[in-house]
Design a protein around this motif. Structure first.
Motif, PDB file in Angstrom:
ATOM      1  N   LEU A   1       1.012  -1.079   0.151  1.00  0.00           N
ATOM      2  CA  LEU A   1       0.129  -0.527  -0.029  1.00  0.00           C
ATOM      3  C   LEU A   1       0.871   1.621   0.118  1.00  0.00           C
ATOM      4  CD1 LEU A   1      -2.633  -1.544   2.336  1.00  0.00           C
ATOM      5  CD2 LEU A   1      -2.746  -1.578   0.124  1.00  0.00           C
ATOM      6  N   GLY A   2       2.027   1.552   0.314  1.00  0.00           N
ATOM      7  CA  GLY A   2       2.787   2.240   0.331  1.00  0.00           C
ATOM      8  C   GLY A   2       3.612   2.842   1.198  1.00  0.00           C
ATOM      9  N   PHE A   3       3.406   2.092   2.219  1.00  0.00           N
ATOM     10  CA  PHE A   3       3.677   2.154   3.808  1.00  0.00           C
ATOM     11  C   PHE A   3       4.899   2.212   4.337  1.00  0.00           C
ATOM     12  CE2 PHE A   3      -1.011   3.023   3.907  1.00  0.00           C
ATOM     13  CZ  PHE A   3      -1.314   3.238   5.686  1.00  0.00           C
TER      14      PHE A   3
ATOM     15  N   ALA B   1      -1.454   6.867  -6.006  1.00  0.00           N
ATOM     16  CA  ALA B   1      -0.730   7.498  -6.876  1.00  0.00           C
ATOM     17  C   ALA B   1       0.635   7.253  -6.830  1.00  0.00           C
ATOM     18  CB  ALA B   1      -0.513   8.690  -5.426  1.00  0.00           C
ATOM     19  N   ASN B   2       0.137   6.189  -5.907  1.00  0.00           N
ATOM     20  CA  ASN B   2       1.587   4.798  -6.298  1.00  0.00           C
ATOM     21  C   ASN B   2       1.336   3.398  -6.567  1.00  0.00           C
ATOM     22  OD1 ASN B   2       3.819   6.729  -4.414  1.00  0.00           O
ATOM     23  ND2 ASN B   2       2.418   6.126  -2.851  1.00  0.00           N
ATOM     24  N   LYS B   3       0.418   3.240  -7.452  1.00  0.00           N
ATOM     25  CA  LYS B   3      -0.556   2.489  -8.009  1.00  0.00           C
ATOM     26  C   LYS B   3       0.302   2.044  -9.093  1.00  0.00           C
ATOM     27  CE  LYS B   3      -4.508   0.748 -10.260  1.00  0.00           C
ATOM     28  NZ  LYS B   3      -4.596   1.041 -12.204  1.00  0.00           N
TER      29      LYS B   3
ATOM     30  N   ILE C   1      -9.369  -0.803 -14.318  1.00  0.00           N
ATOM     31  CA  ILE C   1      -9.735   0.435 -13.718  1.00  0.00           C
ATOM     32  C   ILE C   1      -9.586   0.519 -12.291  1.00  0.00           C
ATOM     33  CG2 ILE C   1     -10.930   2.678 -15.030  1.00  0.00           C
ATOM     34  CD1 ILE C   1     -10.488   1.393 -17.821  1.00  0.00           C
ATOM     35  N   VAL C   2      -9.021   1.263 -11.922  1.00  0.00           N
ATOM     36  CA  VAL C   2      -9.863   1.804 -10.272  1.00  0.00           C
ATOM     37  C   VAL C   2     -10.156   2.946 -10.512  1.00  0.00           C
ATOM     38  CG1 VAL C   2      -9.399   2.259  -8.491  1.00  0.00           C
ATOM     39  CG2 VAL C   2      -8.209   0.372  -9.355  1.00  0.00           C
ATOM     40  N   GLU C   3     -11.633   2.864  -9.634  1.00  0.00           N
ATOM     41  CA  GLU C   3     -12.157   4.436  -9.953  1.00  0.00           C
ATOM     42  C   GLU C   3     -11.578   5.174  -9.573  1.00  0.00           C
ATOM     43  OE1 GLU C   3     -16.357   3.985  -8.709  1.00  0.00           O
ATOM     44  OE2 GLU C   3     -16.778   2.493 -10.832  1.00  0.00           O
TER      45      GLU C   3
END
Length: 310
Positions: free
Chosen positions: A153-155, A264-266, A285-287
């Motif tokens: 998740l980018g943590f 943002a980091n996807k 595609i993520v909404e």
């Protein structure tokens, strides 16, 4: 009359004694049917009059009538204690008992989980600058799973399982940091001391542990499961499945709470995962998720926050 176990599980305005009784009854209603009022009172650490008041609260004239209601439910819904695996069991028995124990533990968790507390934990973890996960022994796989999922998740996440590293990590915590401590027994002395150190450094401690643990006075937030794990328990995974599920609930909630940062980091995260999985599948595609209210409530949709710890 509605299912009495569901009524007990859904009742939110219980006294301390009533909560103890509710936990024991929901955990194993079949056992309550086979004991007298003195036995139940002793197991719950309450008085016999408290048991009587509890029974009357849920529509029974007394403990015998309450047991009759439970007995009917146990026989009609097959709510019973799942026996452990023993010599002579077949493969079918092993499968049935293993899945049955896990199912029983997860049902207990669902009945007893505190949604408001989980909401607070999700908020705290979502807004952490640095996250460390601490545990020892057979609960290490839960800590490593949290570590892996939070990294995805980018943590900024670290996991420590040896005493020296744990003490060094805790010594460098600040007020915007969070420590997740996992203790299946609820009484590990080294982990209890670490929670005290987290508190002294002004950081937040989230403890995932068993009911009636010794962490409650020192920890910022304690999320407990009804099953207390004993050193004599040989069924290692069965006794920790509730703690694993708790961690999954928290991480999933955080992924929604921090959706803006995750999105943002996807691309970078997907690229990193592809290097390991060698995936050629098309990206879904993520909404787009827009920022909404800053606080998360137990009964409201989890809204995303734009959190910058620096």
């Amino acid at each position: 009359m509605a299912n009495i176990l569901d009524r007990i599980a859904s009742e939110t305005e219980l006294t301390k004694s009533e909560r103890k009784l509710a936990s024991i009854i929901l955990k194993n209603p079949a056992a309550v049917v086979n004991e007298n009022i003195a036995d139940l009172a002793k197991r719950a650490c309450v008085s016999e009059p408290s048991v009587c008041r509890f029974c009357k609260r849920f529509g029974a004239d007394g403990f015998p009538a309450f047991k009759l209601l439970l007995s009917t439910l146990v026989s009609t819904t097959d709510v019973k204690k799942v026996d452990g695996i023993k010599s002579g069991d077949s493969v079918s028995d092993v499968i049935s008992k293993s899945i049955g124990k896990a199912r029983s533990q997860l049902l207990n968790l669902e009945r007893n989980i505190d949604e408001s507390l989980i909401s607070r934990v999700i908020d705290v973890v979502s807004q952490s600058r640095r996250l460390i996960v601490l545990t020892t022994g057979l609960s290490e796989f839960i800590a490593k799973d949290i570590h892996s999922r939070m990294l995805q998740l980018g943590f900024v996440t670290e996991v420590y399982t040896d005493r020296m590293s744990q003490e060094l990590a805790v010594a460098t915590l600040h007020s915007s940091d969070v420590a997740i401590i996992i203790s299946s027994s609820g009484e590990h002395p080294d982990l209890i001391n670490l929670v005290k150190s987290v508190k002294q450094n002004g950081a937040v401690s989230v403890v995932l542990t068993s009911d009636e643990s010794e962490f409650k006075e020192e920890a910022s937030l304690v999320v407990s499961v009804t099953d207390k794990i004993s050193p004599k328990d040989e069924s290692y995974f069965d006794s920790r499945v509730s703690l694993l599920m708790l961690s999954q609930i928290i991480v999933s909630g955080v992924s929604l709470r921090r959706a803006l940062a995750v999105n943002a980091n996807k691309d970078k995260l997907i690229s990193a995962r592809k290097k390991n999985y060698n995936s050629s599948e098309k990206e879904e595609i993520v909404e787009e998720i827009t920022e909404s209210t800053p606080n998360s409530e137990a009964q409201s949709p989890i809204t995303s926050i734009d959190w910058s710890p620096y």
